[in-house]
Design a protein around this motif. Structure first.
Motif, PDB file in Angstrom:
ATOM      1  N   UNK A   1       0.833  -1.214   0.000  1.00 55.47           N
ATOM      2  CA  UNK A   1       0.000   0.000   0.000  1.00 55.47           C
ATOM      3  C   UNK A   1       0.864   1.258   0.000  1.00 55.47           C
ATOM      4  N   UNK A   2       1.319   1.638  -1.161  1.00 50.56           N
ATOM      5  CA  UNK A   2       2.180   2.808  -1.302  1.00 50.56           C
ATOM      6  C   UNK A   2       1.360   4.010  -1.753  1.00 50.56           C
ATOM      7  N   UNK A   3       1.785   5.223  -1.413  1.00 51.69           N
ATOM      8  CA  UNK A   3       1.088   6.408  -1.922  1.00 51.69           C
ATOM      9  C   UNK A   3       1.304   6.550  -3.432  1.00 51.69           C
ATOM     10  N   UNK A   4       0.399   7.264  -4.048  1.00 50.25           N
ATOM     11  CA  UNK A   4       0.446   7.406  -5.512  1.00 50.25           C
ATOM     12  C   UNK A   4       1.714   8.087  -5.990  1.00 50.25           C
TER      13      UNK A   4
ATOM     14  N   UNK B   1      -4.415   5.567 -13.401  1.00 50.10           N
ATOM     15  CA  UNK B   1      -5.022   6.404 -14.430  1.00 50.10           C
ATOM     16  C   UNK B   1      -6.345   6.991 -13.955  1.00 50.10           C
ATOM     17  N   UNK B   2      -7.148   6.182 -13.263  1.00 47.06           N
ATOM     18  CA  UNK B   2      -8.422   6.686 -12.749  1.00 47.06           C
ATOM     19  C   UNK B   2      -8.206   7.730 -11.659  1.00 47.06           C
ATOM     20  N   UNK B   3      -7.201   7.539 -10.818  1.00 52.04           N
ATOM     21  CA  UNK B   3      -6.894   8.544  -9.803  1.00 52.04           C
ATOM     22  C   UNK B   3      -6.483   9.858 -10.451  1.00 52.04           C
ATOM     23  N   UNK B   4      -5.649   9.795 -11.472  1.00 56.61           N
ATOM     24  CA  UNK B   4      -5.239  11.013 -12.173  1.00 56.61           C
ATOM     25  C   UNK B   4      -6.439  11.716 -12.790  1.00 56.61           C
ATOM     26  N   UNK B   5      -7.303  10.944 -13.439  1.00 52.04           N
ATOM     27  CA  UNK B   5      -8.491  11.516 -14.073  1.00 52.04           C
ATOM     28  C   UNK B   5      -9.401  12.145 -13.026  1.00 52.04           C
ATOM     29  N   UNK B   6      -9.554  11.475 -11.898  1.00 52.92           N
ATOM     30  CA  UNK B   6     -10.411  12.003 -10.835  1.00 52.92           C
ATOM     31  C   UNK B   6      -9.812  13.267 -10.240  1.00 52.92           C
ATOM     32  N   UNK B   7      -8.498  13.298 -10.018  1.00 52.23           N
ATOM     33  CA  UNK B   7      -7.870  14.479  -9.437  1.00 52.23           C
ATOM     34  C   UNK B   7      -7.936  15.671 -10.370  1.00 52.23           C
ATOM     35  N   UNK B   8      -7.828  15.418 -11.661  1.00 47.50           N
ATOM     36  CA  UNK B   8      -7.903  16.515 -12.619  1.00 47.50           C
ATOM     37  C   UNK B   8      -9.307  17.099 -12.651  1.00 47.50           C
ATOM     38  N   UNK B   9     -10.325  16.252 -12.595  1.00 52.41           N
ATOM     39  CA  UNK B   9     -11.700  16.734 -12.656  1.00 52.41           C
ATOM     40  C   UNK B   9     -12.218  17.185 -11.294  1.00 52.41           C
ATOM     41  N   UNK B  10     -11.482  16.915 -10.243  1.00 52.35           N
ATOM     42  CA  UNK B  10     -11.888  17.291  -8.890  1.00 52.35           C
ATOM     43  C   UNK B  10     -11.756  18.796  -8.715  1.00 52.35           C
ATOM     44  N   UNK B  11     -12.687  19.433  -7.999  1.00 50.64           N
ATOM     45  CA  UNK B  11     -12.621  20.887  -7.831  1.00 50.64           C
ATOM     46  C   UNK B  11     -11.459  21.348  -6.955  1.00 50.64           C
TER      47      UNK B  11
END
Length: 181
Positions: A25-28, A128-138
């Motif tokens: 369980x490593x950080x991104x 990839x999903x984390x990156x996409x979520x962080x980019x679209x996150x406010x």
């Protein structure tokens, strides 16, 4: 243990270590560069072909060990059961042990290969999903938002000064036209 099975054991140890690293369980921030370093060699066509050939040979060794285990089992059934501790029976039992060891070694290596590939693909998809979520996150990357706000403010100020200059020019032109009339 023959050299083939020593190589298979080396492959197994490598797969176990890669799977362990992927499962930690490593950080991104750490996992993303780690996954990119791990994927880099596998993008080469030559290495992909070598891995496929290696897995083909491991599969052949697995089939051979299953076949050998079957023949040893037949030999063990043919040995006289009355002499429970005879030397021929002990020799057949030892060959059965080695055949079973080789079968389990090659089988778990093949199985773990597919598990590592699937785990690797899942980890890559997760990143990839984390990156996409962080980019679209406010609340994504406030420093980038602040930089964008500063750029927009500068652009707005430059447009305001251009508009004010245009208004002054038009006022002077209107005064000049009014004097002519």
């Amino acid at each position: 243990m023959s050299i083939y099975y020593k190589m298979v054991f080396g492959i197994l140890v490598t797969e176990v270590s890669v799977f362990s690293v992927l499962a930690l369980p490593l950080p991104s921030k750490i996992r993303k560069p780690l996954v990119s370093v791990l994927v880099r060699p596998f993008l080469n066509d030559v290495i992909q072909m070598a891995i496929k050939c290696m897995l083909g040979f491991v599969l052949l060794l697995f089939v051979d060990s299953v076949n050998r285990l079957y023949t040893v089992k037949q030999e063990l059934d043919a040995v006289n059961p009355a002499g429970a501790y005879s030397s021929s029976r002990m020799e057949v039992l030892s060959r059965k042990f080695f055949a079973q060891r080789n079968m389990y070694l090659t089988g778990i290596t093949l199985f773990l290969t597919f598990v590592v590939v699937r785990t690797f693909n899942l980890v890559r998809e997760l990143l990839q999903l984390k990156d996409h979520y962080q980019i679209s996150s406010p609340d994504y990357d406030t420093t980038a938002k602040e930089k964008r706000n500063v750029e927009l403010k500068k652009e707005l100020e430059s447009q305001i000064t251009e508009r004010d200059a245009e208004i002054e020019r038009l006022k002077e032109k209107a005064k000049a036209l009014q004097k002519e009339i």
